[in-house]
Design an enzyme around this catalytic site. Sequence first.
Site, PDB file in Angstrom:
ATOM      1  N   GLY A 104       0.828  -1.216   0.000  1.00  0.00           N
ATOM      2  CA  GLY A 104       0.000   0.000   0.000  1.00  0.00           C
ATOM      3  C   GLY A 104       0.853   1.252   0.000  1.00  0.00           C
ATOM      4  O   GLY A 104       0.961   1.938   1.021  1.00  0.00           O
ATOM      5  N   TYR A 105       1.475   1.529  -1.134  1.00  0.00           N
ATOM      6  CA  TYR A 105       2.256   2.769  -1.283  1.00  0.00           C
ATOM      7  C   TYR A 105       1.453   3.810  -2.072  1.00  0.00           C
ATOM      8  O   TYR A 105       1.125   4.864  -1.572  1.00  0.00           O
ATOM      9  CB  TYR A 105       3.562   2.487  -2.051  1.00  0.00           C
ATOM     10  CG  TYR A 105       4.755   2.046  -1.224  1.00  0.00           C
ATOM     11  CD1 TYR A 105       4.607   1.411  -0.009  1.00  0.00           C
ATOM     12  CD2 TYR A 105       6.045   2.255  -1.698  1.00  0.00           C
ATOM     13  CE1 TYR A 105       5.720   1.009   0.724  1.00  0.00           C
ATOM     14  CE2 TYR A 105       7.162   1.862  -0.971  1.00  0.00           C
ATOM     15  CZ  TYR A 105       6.995   1.236   0.241  1.00  0.00           C
ATOM     16  OH  TYR A 105       8.102   0.843   0.946  1.00  0.00           O
ATOM     17  N   THR A 137      -1.599  -4.398  -6.043  1.00  0.00           N
ATOM     18  CA  THR A 137      -1.564  -5.675  -6.764  1.00  0.00           C
ATOM     19  C   THR A 137      -2.082  -6.822  -5.896  1.00  0.00           C
ATOM     20  O   THR A 137      -1.610  -7.014  -4.768  1.00  0.00           O
ATOM     21  CB  THR A 137      -0.124  -5.974  -7.232  1.00  0.00           C
ATOM     22  OG1 THR A 137       0.286  -4.922  -8.099  1.00  0.00           O
ATOM     23  CG2 THR A 137      -0.026  -7.303  -7.968  1.00  0.00           C
ATOM     24  N   GLU A 162      12.589  -4.018  -4.568  1.00  0.00           N
ATOM     25  CA  GLU A 162      11.530  -4.234  -5.553  1.00  0.00           C
ATOM     26  C   GLU A 162      12.104  -4.136  -6.969  1.00  0.00           C
ATOM     27  O   GLU A 162      11.824  -4.962  -7.830  1.00  0.00           O
ATOM     28  CB  GLU A 162      10.426  -3.179  -5.361  1.00  0.00           C
ATOM     29  CG  GLU A 162       9.295  -3.308  -6.375  1.00  0.00           C
ATOM     30  CD  GLU A 162       8.161  -2.309  -6.153  1.00  0.00           C
ATOM     31  OE1 GLU A 162       8.278  -1.443  -5.270  1.00  0.00           O
ATOM     32  OE2 GLU A 162       7.159  -2.412  -6.876  1.00  0.00           O
TER      33      GLU A 162
HETATM   34  C1  LIG Z   1       0.089  -3.066 -12.850  1.00  0.00           C
HETATM   35  C2  LIG Z   1       0.505  -2.158 -11.753  1.00  0.00           C
HETATM   36  C3  LIG Z   1       0.668  -2.664 -10.485  1.00  0.00           C
HETATM   37  C4  LIG Z   1       1.016  -1.825  -9.436  1.00  0.00           C
HETATM   38  N1  LIG Z   1       1.097  -2.350  -8.184  1.00  0.00           N
HETATM   39  C5  LIG Z   1       1.293  -1.519  -7.127  1.00  0.00           C
HETATM   40  C6  LIG Z   1       1.227  -2.026  -5.809  1.00  0.00           C
HETATM   41  O1  LIG Z   1       1.036  -3.226  -5.577  1.00  0.00           O
HETATM   42  N2  LIG Z   1       1.362  -1.163  -4.795  1.00  0.00           N
HETATM   43  C7  LIG Z   1       1.600   0.179  -4.978  1.00  0.00           C
HETATM   44  O2  LIG Z   1       1.750   0.912  -4.015  1.00  0.00           O
HETATM   45  N3  LIG Z   1       1.653   0.703  -6.239  1.00  0.00           N
HETATM   46  C8  LIG Z   1       1.504  -0.122  -7.306  1.00  0.00           C
HETATM   47  N4  LIG Z   1       1.536   0.378  -8.577  1.00  0.00           N
HETATM   48  C9  LIG Z   1       1.646   1.834  -8.755  1.00  0.00           C
HETATM   49  C10 LIG Z   1       2.926   2.301  -9.410  1.00  0.00           C
HETATM   50  O3  LIG Z   1       4.002   2.278  -8.516  1.00  0.00           O
HETATM   51  C11 LIG Z   1       2.651   3.712  -9.943  1.00  0.00           C
HETATM   52  O4  LIG Z   1       1.706   3.582 -10.990  1.00  0.00           O
HETATM   53  C12 LIG Z   1       3.895   4.395 -10.464  1.00  0.00           C
HETATM   54  O5  LIG Z   1       4.742   4.736  -9.402  1.00  0.00           O
HETATM   55  C13 LIG Z   1       3.557   5.670 -11.279  1.00  0.00           C
HETATM   56  O6  LIG Z   1       2.732   6.516 -10.537  1.00  0.00           O
HETATM   57  P1  LIG Z   1       1.357   7.075 -11.161  1.00  0.00           P
HETATM   58  O7  LIG Z   1       0.587   5.931 -11.723  1.00  0.00           O
HETATM   59  O8  LIG Z   1       0.703   7.890 -10.103  1.00  0.00           O
HETATM   60  O9  LIG Z   1       1.781   7.988 -12.386  1.00  0.00           O
HETATM   61  P2  LIG Z   1       2.288   9.500 -12.312  1.00  0.00           P
HETATM   62  O10 LIG Z   1       3.243   9.675 -11.206  1.00  0.00           O
HETATM   63  O11 LIG Z   1       1.076  10.389 -12.339  1.00  0.00           O
HETATM   64  O12 LIG Z   1       3.069   9.614 -13.665  1.00  0.00           O
HETATM   65  C14 LIG Z   1       2.410   9.781 -14.942  1.00  0.00           C
HETATM   66  C15 LIG Z   1       3.478   9.890 -16.017  1.00  0.00           C
HETATM   67  O13 LIG Z   1       4.306  11.047 -15.778  1.00  0.00           O
HETATM   68  C16 LIG Z   1       5.678  10.674 -15.694  1.00  0.00           C
HETATM   69  N5  LIG Z   1       6.353  11.490 -14.663  1.00  0.00           N
HETATM   70  C17 LIG Z   1       5.895  11.783 -13.417  1.00  0.00           C
HETATM   71  N6  LIG Z   1       6.800  12.523 -12.740  1.00  0.00           N
HETATM   72  C18 LIG Z   1       7.862  12.697 -13.555  1.00  0.00           C
HETATM   73  C19 LIG Z   1       9.136  13.346 -13.423  1.00  0.00           C
HETATM   74  N7  LIG Z   1       9.481  13.966 -12.288  1.00  0.00           N
HETATM   75  N8  LIG Z   1      10.002  13.292 -14.474  1.00  0.00           N
HETATM   76  C20 LIG Z   1       9.665  12.643 -15.623  1.00  0.00           C
HETATM   77  N9  LIG Z   1       8.476  12.025 -15.809  1.00  0.00           N
HETATM   78  C21 LIG Z   1       7.584  12.020 -14.798  1.00  0.00           C
HETATM   79  C22 LIG Z   1       5.672   9.223 -15.309  1.00  0.00           C
HETATM   80  O14 LIG Z   1       6.843   8.568 -15.721  1.00  0.00           O
HETATM   81  C23 LIG Z   1       4.447   8.701 -16.041  1.00  0.00           C
HETATM   82  O15 LIG Z   1       4.780   8.415 -17.381  1.00  0.00           O
HETATM   83  C24 LIG Z   1       1.221  -0.441  -9.670  1.00  0.00           C
HETATM   84  C25 LIG Z   1       1.076   0.074 -10.958  1.00  0.00           C
HETATM   85  C26 LIG Z   1       0.725  -0.766 -11.991  1.00  0.00           C
HETATM   86  C27 LIG Z   1       0.546  -0.171 -13.361  1.00  0.00           C
END
Ligand SMILES: Cc1cc2nc3c(=O)[nH]c(=O)nc-3n(C[C@H](O)[C@H](O)[C@H](O)COP(=O)(O)OP(=O)(O)OC[C@H]3O[C@@H](n4cnc5c(N)ncnc54)[C@H](O)[C@@H]3O)c2cc1C
Length: 396
Positions: A127-128, A161, A244
């Site tokens: 839960g991050y 997940t 991770e």
């Molecule tokens: C299938 C799947 C499973 C997952 N499982 C888990 C889980 O079990 N637990 C959990 O806690 N999380 C989980 N996640 C979440 C995952 O860690 C996040 O989706 C990821 O960190 C991106 O965050 P966001 O989706 O909020 O996208 P955002 O942070 O909103 O980013 C959107 C886009 O902007 C880009 N971007 C953002 N900031 C910057 C920057 N400073 N410089 C350049 N580009 C940038 C990103 O690269 C991305 O392309 C999962 C995600 C997926 C898709």
Amino acid sequence: MDLTYTAADLAFRDTVRAFLDANLPSDLQKKVRNHLRLSRQDYVRWHQIVARQGWSAPAWPVEYGGTGWTPTQRHIWEEECARSGTPPILPFGVNMVAPVIMAFGNEAQKAHYLPRILNCDDWWCQGYSEPGSGSDLASLKTTAERAGDHYIVNGQKTWTTLAQHADMIFCLVRTDSTVRKQEGISFLLIDMKTPGITVRPIIMLDEDHEVNEVFFDNVKVPVQNLIGQENKGWTYAKYLLGHERTGITAVGRSKRELLFLKKIAAEHYKHGKPLMQDPVFSAKIASLEIDLMALETTVLRVITRESHAPGPEASMLKVRGSEIQQQLTELMVEVLGPGALPFDTDYLEGKADHAVTGDDAAAPLAGYYFNYRKTSIYGGSNEIQKNIITQMILGL
Ligand SMILES: Cc1cc2nc3c(=O)[nH]c(=O)nc-3n(C[C@H](O)[C@H](O)[C@H](O)COP(=O)(O)OP(=O)(O)OC[C@H]3O[C@@H](n4cnc5c(N)ncnc54)[C@H](O)[C@@H]3O)c2cc1C
């Protein structure tokens, strides 16, 4: 450094192969090799077979139930599991929360949780992430307010997940909103059966239920479920992320998938010849194979240097590992063309022995391709990993 295996390593590999030959159930192997969906029971069953052998957490210190294997032996184990087609040992318990509990938890937490993780008695989820707090994780808003010997947790996690199967969730929560955002975060272990927790499915592009939203509505969490010190959770969270990212590299699995790709490219024809004999297509496979060999060498260099905590080089492995995994799925779909399109849920879920189209290899591949778009997002998106590389490795 010397990257050839010693005689002892080769003997170890034989031992591992003999174990896998004797213990990997054929129904699980079939599902994994054919890209079919795994149930909760499938994951737990395999984890517990490995646990009975004492091998479910090879990287742990021996005192907690680790194997004492060298980094090379651990690599051989992972490679052989991938080659055979075992279900994965899910990382959330063994590779993510357990190292944090070992490094920062108290003795009671270690005694309670570690043996249960080793044997998969508890299914853990992570839960991050929250809506609006993914890349900018430190902005997370889920709160935990102290009320006597409990915290009261309110807020929402997302993309969690396999939370639908989970017994426990490890959460980053805000315990102080008056300080710099990284300084007001704590690391809490929460029982998923606690009243006030709701899990809502998110159905992905491949129509599978792999991720979830998790809501916390006045959830009472005992103070003894806090890891380490209050407001120090950000340090623990970063420690976990290194573990991770190293795990996401998946070189062994990519090697198995490369063999699968070559197999279908040999079986599918274009202009009267197997696609494998098409010079343009075989050049694409060769280029990918070279990239994969280079990544494997890099992984070996990193693991032979790694003491316990992976550093920023984990970001490099994550970026290249995920790109290669995605390219493999792209080439598989290219081999099959329109043949990859029919979508057969009954076959994917093991309710039918064969795909309705008659092409069992092809049926899961479009879903696999769509599913693997995730690899460049989860574990911290690849753009964020590139920022880490520029700052912490290149010093720019
Ligand atoms: C299938 C799947 C499973 C997952 N499982 C888990 C889980 O079990 N637990 C959990 O806690 N999380 C989980 N996640 C979440 C995952 O860690 C996040 O989706 C990821 O960190 C991106 O965050 P966001 O989706 O909020 O996208 P955002 O942070 O909103 O980013 C959107 C886009 O902007 C880009 N971007 C953002 N900031 C910057 C920057 N400073 N410089 C350049 N580009 C940038 C990103 O690269 C991305 O392309 C999962 C995600 C997926 C898709």
